[in-house]
Design an enzyme around this catalytic site. Structure first.
Site, PDB file in Angstrom:
ATOM      1  N   HIS A 196     -74.330 -43.121  45.349  1.00 12.00           N
ATOM      2  CA  HIS A 196     -72.975 -42.656  45.664  1.00 12.00           C
ATOM      3  C   HIS A 196     -72.567 -41.380  44.941  1.00 12.00           C
ATOM      4  O   HIS A 196     -71.423 -40.960  45.066  1.00 12.00           O
ATOM      5  CB  HIS A 196     -71.948 -43.725  45.284  1.00 12.00           C
ATOM      6  CG  HIS A 196     -71.990 -44.925  46.178  1.00 12.00           C
ATOM      7  ND1 HIS A 196     -71.437 -44.943  47.438  1.00 12.00           N
ATOM      8  CD2 HIS A 196     -72.531 -46.149  45.991  1.00 12.00           C
ATOM      9  CE1 HIS A 196     -71.626 -46.136  47.978  1.00 12.00           C
ATOM     10  NE2 HIS A 196     -72.294 -46.877  47.132  1.00 12.00           N
TER      11      HIS A 196
ATOM     12  N   LYS B 270     -56.443 -39.762  43.618  1.00 10.39           N
ATOM     13  CA  LYS B 270     -57.843 -40.124  43.367  1.00 10.39           C
ATOM     14  C   LYS B 270     -58.000 -40.176  41.860  1.00 10.39           C
ATOM     15  O   LYS B 270     -57.078 -39.807  41.125  1.00 10.39           O
ATOM     16  CB  LYS B 270     -58.793 -39.087  43.976  1.00 10.39           C
ATOM     17  CG  LYS B 270     -58.423 -37.634  43.645  1.00 10.39           C
ATOM     18  CD  LYS B 270     -59.262 -36.621  44.412  1.00 10.39           C
ATOM     19  CE  LYS B 270     -58.864 -36.491  45.845  1.00 10.39           C
ATOM     20  NZ  LYS B 270     -59.815 -37.007  46.807  1.00 10.39           N
ATOM     21  N   ARG B 271     -59.159 -40.617  41.365  1.00 10.59           N
ATOM     22  CA  ARG B 271     -59.360 -40.598  39.923  1.00 10.59           C
ATOM     23  C   ARG B 271     -59.211 -39.174  39.391  1.00 10.59           C
ATOM     24  O   ARG B 271     -59.549 -38.207  40.075  1.00 10.59           O
ATOM     25  CB  ARG B 271     -60.748 -41.159  39.585  1.00 10.59           C
ATOM     26  CG  ARG B 271     -60.839 -42.665  39.723  1.00 10.59           C
ATOM     27  CD  ARG B 271     -59.883 -43.420  38.806  1.00 10.59           C
ATOM     28  NE  ARG B 271     -60.267 -43.344  37.417  1.00 10.59           N
ATOM     29  CZ  ARG B 271     -60.823 -44.331  36.721  1.00 10.59           C
ATOM     30  NH1 ARG B 271     -61.046 -45.495  37.296  1.00 10.59           N
ATOM     31  NH2 ARG B 271     -61.147 -44.170  35.453  1.00 10.59           N
TER      32      ARG B 271
ATOM     33  N   LYS C 244     -62.894 -33.134  40.720  1.00 12.38           N
ATOM     34  CA  LYS C 244     -61.953 -33.306  41.840  1.00 12.38           C
ATOM     35  C   LYS C 244     -60.870 -32.216  41.815  1.00 12.38           C
ATOM     36  O   LYS C 244     -60.070 -32.098  42.731  1.00 12.38           O
ATOM     37  CB  LYS C 244     -61.332 -34.708  41.798  1.00 12.38           C
ATOM     38  CG  LYS C 244     -62.381 -35.796  42.067  1.00 12.38           C
ATOM     39  CD  LYS C 244     -61.778 -37.192  42.065  1.00 12.38           C
ATOM     40  CE  LYS C 244     -62.805 -38.307  42.173  1.00 12.38           C
ATOM     41  NZ  LYS C 244     -63.323 -38.512  43.536  1.00 12.38           N
TER      42      LYS C 244
ATOM     43  N   THR D 211     -63.588 -41.293  50.539  1.00 17.53           N
ATOM     44  CA  THR D 211     -63.055 -42.118  51.624  1.00 17.53           C
ATOM     45  C   THR D 211     -61.530 -42.009  51.692  1.00 17.53           C
ATOM     46  O   THR D 211     -60.945 -42.292  52.733  1.00 17.53           O
ATOM     47  CB  THR D 211     -63.457 -43.598  51.474  1.00 17.53           C
ATOM     48  OG1 THR D 211     -63.196 -44.009  50.134  1.00 17.53           O
ATOM     49  CG2 THR D 211     -64.923 -43.800  51.796  1.00 17.53           C
TER      50      THR D 211
ATOM     51  N   LYS E  11     -58.775 -41.934  55.008  1.00 19.44           N
ATOM     52  CA  LYS E  11     -57.532 -42.714  55.134  1.00 19.44           C
ATOM     53  C   LYS E  11     -56.360 -41.811  55.502  1.00 19.44           C
ATOM     54  O   LYS E  11     -55.541 -42.150  56.363  1.00 19.44           O
ATOM     55  CB  LYS E  11     -57.238 -43.457  53.820  1.00 19.44           C
ATOM     56  CG  LYS E  11     -58.221 -44.575  53.538  1.00 19.44           C
ATOM     57  CD  LYS E  11     -58.211 -45.025  52.084  1.00 19.44           C
ATOM     58  CE  LYS E  11     -59.459 -45.851  51.799  1.00 19.44           C
ATOM     59  NZ  LYS E  11     -59.739 -46.008  50.381  1.00 19.44           N
TER      60      LYS E  11
END
Length: 835
Positions: free
Chosen positions: A378, A562-563, A568, A670, A674
């Site tokens: 992942h 998100k984290r 990110k 993901t 959404k």
């Protein structure tokens, strides 16, 4: 602000969820009162809201139990191939509403509670999230369980029943503070302890080599106690099982000390064994090489494999008699899927069981192992990959170390035969990493018939293995379950879609493609926009209650959740906020597109930079939100304690989804899917699944910016120098100078010096390199938002392009291409049907 329609009123309008039959409602009310009276409280006058929640949960659970038992009986009668999904994380969120949706009970329960003078939404709010995951990996596992049940696969999820899940995040004076997530304190109505299937798990000890084989002796034993949770499929009467293991000390644990008066200490020491399932490690995309973590990984794998082999041998419902002993049949009846490297110990453990306990020869055992197990990767971040010190491994699992060495010896023989004389390749491809401290690399495609999700197969981690055995590599695009992430969290949108194309899209998300026919339909455009506005109004009420910030519901809801992680790039988002703020300040009379920017997510407790990023976001918010010149044209909110339940509120309300990681760093994502399914437009880099989202919806219908993977590689070759961008771009320089000079932290001018130093001198993720293109892209976003009709057309193209991103499609591919199983949409008979 006009009050948005309550969910209760909205449900009254909704056909998607099946209409409430009168007799159904009467029966539900009767069962609810029975549970309230007999199970929970004798006197309804003293019942609390939590009692009412438990009564409703038990009432709904009754509808599961018969289906659950019948499903398991069906599997034993038919004896299909079974798939075992082993994951250290299952991020399930809440269960009640999801169960009602999947069993078509929601309207009836709503009506029943309404007639009893209760509000179902309030009762749903009493449920604790099952937060047994960190982020994408654990949530994906939850979506996969939903899809496996909905596709009629004989599937079992296996993991750990952590007493404490992902921490609760509080923001205190702008800083993240962690609180333990005591999610079980009121009990869990969805689980059933199964002590009759308790299994021993061994640690430590030593190995003895005898003529008849190897024995692992003098071990310490911890018992694994299973708790089962039902996993219902969507309206097909299939109920699968998630089995989570809890660690228990055996009764005789250290009690030999009793004879020398150490009884109290011996009983207290039982905690040491039971600590294995105490707490989830709160790291996302970061490897923590602690002994307790390795214990957790082996604990879940050992208990699960014992269960798998027991079930393989008996294959009769409720029977303990052994019916099968020929292990060559194992790959025909069992598929084991490992969710990332965390359960990779399953390979040496299965070899140990087959060779040491079942007395198979090595080659036969290895063949069975390779044909039974598969693995999904992942991440491509090197710091996330598991590398265990050999010393720790030898101490905790001495027999497994011998097995790993033997696997490696045979593997390197094959490499040497294929690439004679290539010593460097042998070094790169060895399971054992030599050097200062010997380590075992757990990510290893030779061990596994690997299913690997990587943005580029040529990622250095896999390159050698791919060259040697390309057939072992497959890509599987991730997905999300449309039940939770559309029908449940966005009933208004589900209904508008169902009015146009019927309800079958919930089982077959590809049917959303036909929405393209409505892209110029004025009424449909209006309906889609209206649902979004209602969701925004509802979320605005929630935000105002929780953050005491006045929200302009007509502003663009710009959300990044998100984290918190450098890759990110929440920092790139911060730079845009500051730039936009500075522009408004410079020309306050211009017609700016109003925005409410929301950023949410947890930082791993030991990840200092991530915690500083949160502090920066809250600091920017303090300045922006209190500036009268800006007014309601720009607001910044840090969404506290982001979790599944908050995602279900925020995502349906979003206009803009921020997916802005550096190209080549996010394996999939993901959350991006959404947002897309719920009618938000994406601003993003060509990274992870954004690439496929652009393919499916049309690149013109996303806001794509920034470097591609090749550009990042080229910049690495040339050398990335942040100061070049800083000196060339005046608005970037201004923003960085403001952060560095204490503009956002006047009481502590040096507070963010470290962040600035990192961005200027050692930023692995090249924030400045994408800044200019990001700002230009955000200008396009602002311009389009001023044209609601054109904006909504793009939204429709996005929703219509979501079919590929159903986890049903992902799981159907896993089933056919890896597990050798065939999905089915057939319904099982309901418990009250005569068989």
């Amino acid at each position: 602000m006009s009050k948005p329609l309550s969910d209760h009123d909205r449900r009254k309008q909704i056909s998607v969820r099946g209409l409430a039959g009168i007799e159904n409602v009467a029966e539900l009310k009767q069962n609810f009162n029975r549970h309230l009276h007999f199970t929970l409280v004798k006197d309804r006058n003293v019942a609390t809201k939590r009692d009412y929640y438990f009564a409703l949960a038990h009432t709904v659970r009754e509808h599961l139990i018969g289906r659950w038992i019948r499903t398991q009986q069906h599997y034993y009668e038919k004896d299909p191939k079974r798939v075992y999904y082993i994951s250290l994380e299952f991020y399930m969120g809440r269960t009640l509403q999801n169960t009602m949706v999947n069993l078509a009970l929601e309207n009836a329960c709503d009506e029943a509670t309404y007639q009893l003078g209760l509000d179902m939404e309030e009762l749903e709010d009493m449920e604790e999230d099952a937060g047994l995951g960190n982020g994408g990996l654990g949530r994906l596992a939850a979506c996969f369980l939903d899809s496996m049940a909905s596709l009629g696969l004989a599937a079992y999820g296996y993991g750990i029943r952590y007493e404490f899940g992902i921490f609760n995040q509080k923001i205190v004076n702008g800083w993240q503070v962690e609180e333990a997530d005591d999610w079980l304190r009121y009990g869990n109505p969805w689980e059933k302890a199964r002590p009759e299937y308790m299994r021993p798990v061994h640690f430590y000890g030593r190995t003895e080599h005898h003529p008849d084989g190897v024995k692992w002796v003098d071990t310490q034993v911890v018992l694994a106690l299973p708790y089962d949770t039902p996993v219902p499929g969507y309206r097909n009467n299939v109920v699968n099982t998630m089995r989570l293991w809890s660690a228990k000390a055996p009764c005789e644990f250290n009690l030999k000390d009793f004879n020398v008066g150490g009884y109290i200490q011996a009983v207290l020491d039982r905690n040491l064994a039971e600590n294995i399932s105490r707490v989830l490690y709160p790291n996302d995309n970061f490897f923590e090489g602690k002994e307790l973590r390795l214990k957790q990984e082996y604990f879940v794998v050992s208990a699960t494999l014992q269960d798998i082999i027991r079930r393989f041998k008996v294959s009769k419902f409720g029977s303990r008699e052994i019916a099968r002993t020929d292990f060559s049949k194992l790959p025909d009846k069992v598929a084991i899927q490992l969710n990332d490297t965390h359960p990779a110990m399953a390979i040496p453990e299965l070899m140990r069981v087959l060779v040491d306990e079942e007395k198979l020869d090595w080659d036969k055992a290895w063949d069975i192992c390779v044909r039974t197990c598969a693995y999904t990767n992942h991440t491509v971040l090197p710091e996330a990959l598991e590398r265990w010190p050999v010393d720790l491994f030898a101490h905790l699992l001495p027999r497994h170390l011998e097995i790993v060495y033997e696997i490696n010896r045979r593997h390197l023989e094959r490499v040497a035969a294929k690439y004679p004389g290539d010593v460097d390749r042998l070094r790169r491809m060895s399971l054992i990493e030599e050097g200062g401290q010997k380590r075992i690399n757990m990510i290893h495609s030779d061990i596994l018939k690997a299913t690997v999700y990587v943005p580029t197969i040529n990622s250095n981690i896999f390159k050698d293995f791919y060259e040697m055995e390309p057939h072992k590599f497959q890509n599987k695009t991730n997905g999300i379950t449309p039940r939770r992430w559309l029908v449940m969290c966005n009933p208004g949108l589900a209904e508008v879609i169902a009015e146009r194309i019927g309800e079958d899209f919930i089982r077959d998300l590809d049917q959303l493609q036909s929405l393209r026919n409505y892209v110029n339909d004025e009424a449909f455009i209006r309906d889609i926009a209206k649902v979004k506005q209602e969701n925004k109004l509802k979320f605005a009420v929630h935000l105002e209650e929780h953050y005491k910030v006045k929200i302009n519901p007509n502003s663009m809801f710009d959300i990044q959740v998100k984290r918190i992680h450098e890759y990110k790039r929440q920092l790139l988002n911060c730079l845009h906020i500051i730039t936009y703020y500075n522009r408004i300040k410079k020309e306050p009379n211009k017609q700016w597109t109003p925005r409410t920017v929301m950023i949410g997510g947890k930082a791993a407790p030991g990840y200092h930079t991530a915690k500083m990023i949160i502090r920066l976001i809250t600091a920017i918010g303090e300045v922006v939100n209190n500036d009268p010149v800006v007014g309601d044209r720009l607001k910044v909110i840090f969404l506290e304690n982001y979790r599944v339940t908050l995602a279900e509120k925020a995502i349906p309300a979003a206009d803009l989804s921020e997916q802005i990681s550096t190209a080549g760093t996010e394996a999939s994502g993901t959350g991006n899917m959404k947002f897309m399914l719920n009618g938000a437009l994406t601003i993003g880099t060509m990274d992870g699944a954004n690439v496929e989202m652009a393919e499916e919806a049309g690149e013109d219908n996303l806001f794509i910016f920034g470097m591609r993977v090749d550009d990042v590689d080229a910049l690495d070759m040339k050398g990335y120098h942040a100061e070049e961008y800083y000196n060339r771009l005046p608005e970037l320089k201004q923003a960085i100078d403001q952060i560095a000079g204490g503009f956002f932290s006047p009481k502590q001018p040096d507070l963010f010096k470290e962040i600035v130093n990192m961005l200027m001198h050692h930023d692995r993720f090249k924030v400045f390199a994408d800044y200019e293109d990001y700002i230009k892209c955000q200008e396009k976003v602002n311009a389009l938002y001023k044209n609601p009709k054109e904006w909504t057309k793009k939204v429709i193209y996005n929703i219509a392009g979501c079919g590929k991103f159903s986890s049903d499609r992902t799981i159907a591919q896993y089933a056919r291409e890896i597990w050798g199983m065939e999905p089915t949409l057939e319904k099982l008979p309901a418990p009250d049907d005569k068989q």
